[in-house]
Motif scaffolding. Structure first.
Motif, PDB file in Angstrom:
ATOM      1  N   GLU A  95      57.029  61.072 -15.786  1.00 44.31           N
ATOM      2  CA  GLU A  95      57.955  60.696 -14.713  1.00 44.31           C
ATOM      3  C   GLU A  95      57.132  60.271 -13.496  1.00 44.31           C
ATOM      4  O   GLU A  95      57.079  60.977 -12.497  1.00 44.31           O
ATOM      5  N   PRO A  96      56.447  59.147 -13.561  1.00 47.40           N
ATOM      6  CA  PRO A  96      55.377  58.836 -12.607  1.00 47.40           C
ATOM      7  C   PRO A  96      55.766  58.756 -11.145  1.00 47.40           C
ATOM      8  O   PRO A  96      54.975  59.116 -10.275  1.00 47.40           O
ATOM      9  N   ARG A  97      56.945  58.288 -10.818  1.00 46.56           N
ATOM     10  CA  ARG A  97      57.307  58.124  -9.406  1.00 46.56           C
ATOM     11  C   ARG A  97      58.371  59.130  -8.983  1.00 46.56           C
ATOM     12  O   ARG A  97      59.346  58.798  -8.303  1.00 46.56           O
ATOM     13  N   THR A  98      58.181  60.361  -9.388  1.00 49.58           N
ATOM     14  CA  THR A  98      59.102  61.427  -9.024  1.00 49.58           C
ATOM     15  C   THR A  98      58.342  62.556  -8.344  1.00 49.58           C
ATOM     16  O   THR A  98      57.114  62.613  -8.370  1.00 49.58           O
ATOM     17  N   ALA A  99      59.095  63.458  -7.741  1.00 52.24           N
ATOM     18  CA  ALA A  99      58.496  64.626  -7.092  1.00 52.24           C
ATOM     19  C   ALA A  99      57.954  65.588  -8.145  1.00 52.24           C
ATOM     20  O   ALA A  99      58.428  65.638  -9.280  1.00 52.24           O
ATOM     21  N   SER A 100      56.968  66.368  -7.757  1.00 51.36           N
ATOM     22  CA  SER A 100      56.406  67.368  -8.663  1.00 51.36           C
ATOM     23  C   SER A 100      57.432  68.459  -8.936  1.00 51.36           C
ATOM     24  O   SER A 100      58.407  68.632  -8.192  1.00 51.36           O
ATOM     25  N   GLY A 101      57.200  69.209 -10.001  1.00 49.31           N
ATOM     26  CA  GLY A 101      58.087  70.324 -10.318  1.00 49.31           C
ATOM     27  C   GLY A 101      58.142  71.337  -9.191  1.00 49.31           C
ATOM     28  O   GLY A 101      59.212  71.846  -8.846  1.00 49.31           O
TER      29      GLY A 101
END
Length: 372
Positions: A218-224
């Motif tokens: 999920e390259p352009r998402t926030a980290s967990g």
């Protein structure tokens, strides 16, 4: 007026010859969709063209005046009948996204085009209010951002999702919203007001807590970790929050299932659900390509386990099975999940209901009563 795109897809059904991973993108494969009418062949031996095609693809946005905005479905697998999607395509670039095949209807690739050639429905707010005012409309909860994330990066400038929330609040229209973006916190003022009136449920998608996996999946998402903080912040503002662990992928992130449930419980999530990986249409070859790029040592093992849970196929669209799978391995994941969920009491009984009783029909254009 809409701008037009040129589809630089490869021959239908074939992998792109230039699908080495692209930093910040979920896939480099720009395979043609199943309805493709525009095909461009690239000389795979020309390294200069190959570099130009995939080195740094920029995000393009087409502005569209939609004809309608509220979609309806009759699926027994999902808890809503109506939904609104302000965007087509999604820059988050999640390689597994079940919405990727919808780009085929635009004569664009469900691969790289899906995350780089986006469509924004500029008249979404106008249509939303107009359709709420229709004489045949009967109020019930509407899901926002189901097909593609309503808080993807372009929302920061366009604010279409915020406009939709403003209309929902003004007319007491209940909304359920799902996202994996921190941008939702921008609208916490509206969400808090809606929560006071029992007009909002927020679901945060948490796929992995492993940053290395997140960067390629999920390259352009926030980290967990950041998504956990979003859950905490929303809950502190009194906003109902559930979590969706989706997708669960065998031998990729299924080992994190209990850890994710525990972490979400600790930051105040009220309920939690999961969905097994779904690979409809073009998503199957795109995901297979991704697996062989990033996990060549286990790619075939992962695909075989998916087929074990899908009746011998990579995907089974049958209602009642498409979200959870079937067979011994699917049952095992289901059991693990429910044991973890029961430990923290994360069922839907902790969520307040969405209240449709105070819905106020928007005045129609030209309605003189709107002046009083």
């Amino acid at each position: 007026m809409s701008t037009s795109f040129t589809n630089n897809s490869d021959q239908k059904g074939e992998k792109s010859p230039f699908n080495n991973p692209i930093k910040g993108r979920g896939t480099a494969n720009n395979m043609a969709g199943r309805f493709a009418i525009t095909l461009v062949e690239v000389d795979e031996n020309d390294e200069a063209i190959a570099l130009l095609e995939t080195s740094s693809p920029k995000t393009e946005v087409r502005y569209e005046r939609a004809k309608s905005i509220i979609s309806r479905n009759s699926s027994p697998d999902i808890p809503f009948r109506m939904s609104v999607n302000p965007y087509k395509g999604c820059e988050h670039g999640c390689v597994y996204c079940f919405a990727r095949p919808t780009h085929a209807y635009l004569d664009l690739s469900p691969g790289l085009d899906f995350e780089t050639k986006l469509v924004a429905k500029t008249n979404a707010a106008f249509l939303f209010e107009e359709e709420l005012a229709h004489s045949k409309y009967r109020c019930e909860p509407i899901a926002l951002g189901i097909n593609t994330d309503a808080y993807q990066p372009i929302e920061k400038q366009l604010k279409i999702t915020r406009q939709l929330l403003e209309i929902a609040l003004a007319h007491h229209q209940p909304i359920s919203l799902i996202t994996k973006s921190t941008l939702i916190l921008r609208d916490i003022d509206l969400l808090a007001q809606m929560a006071e009136k029992k007009l909002i449920h927020v679901a945060i998608s948490v796929t992995t807590l492993n940053n290395d996996l997140k960067r390629i999946l999920e390259p352009r998402t926030a980290s967990g970790k950041t998504r956990l903080q979003v859950i905490k912040t929303l809950r502190e503002a009194g906003i109902p929050v559930s979590v969706l662990v989706a997708p669960v992928i065998p031998f990729i992130n299924d080992n994190e299932l209990e850890e994710i449930v525990t972490a979400c419980a600790e930051v105040g999530a009220q309920s939690i659900h999961y969905i097994m990986l779904r690979l409809p249409h073009e998503v199957a070859p795109l995901f297979s390509d991704w697996l062989h790029q990033h996990y060549p040592d286990r790619a075939e093992h992962v695909l075989q386990r998916i087929m074990d849970m899908r009746g011998g196929k990579l995907y089974n669209s049958q209602f009642g099975k498409r979200m959870t799978g079937e067979g011994i391995f699917a049952d095992l994941i289901n059991q693990r999940f429910h044991v973890a969920r029961r430990k923290y009491g994360l069922d839907d009984n902790r969520l307040s209901y969405l209240d449709c009783r105070h819905f106020a029909v928007p005045p129609k254009e030209g309605d003189q009563m709107a002046l009083f």
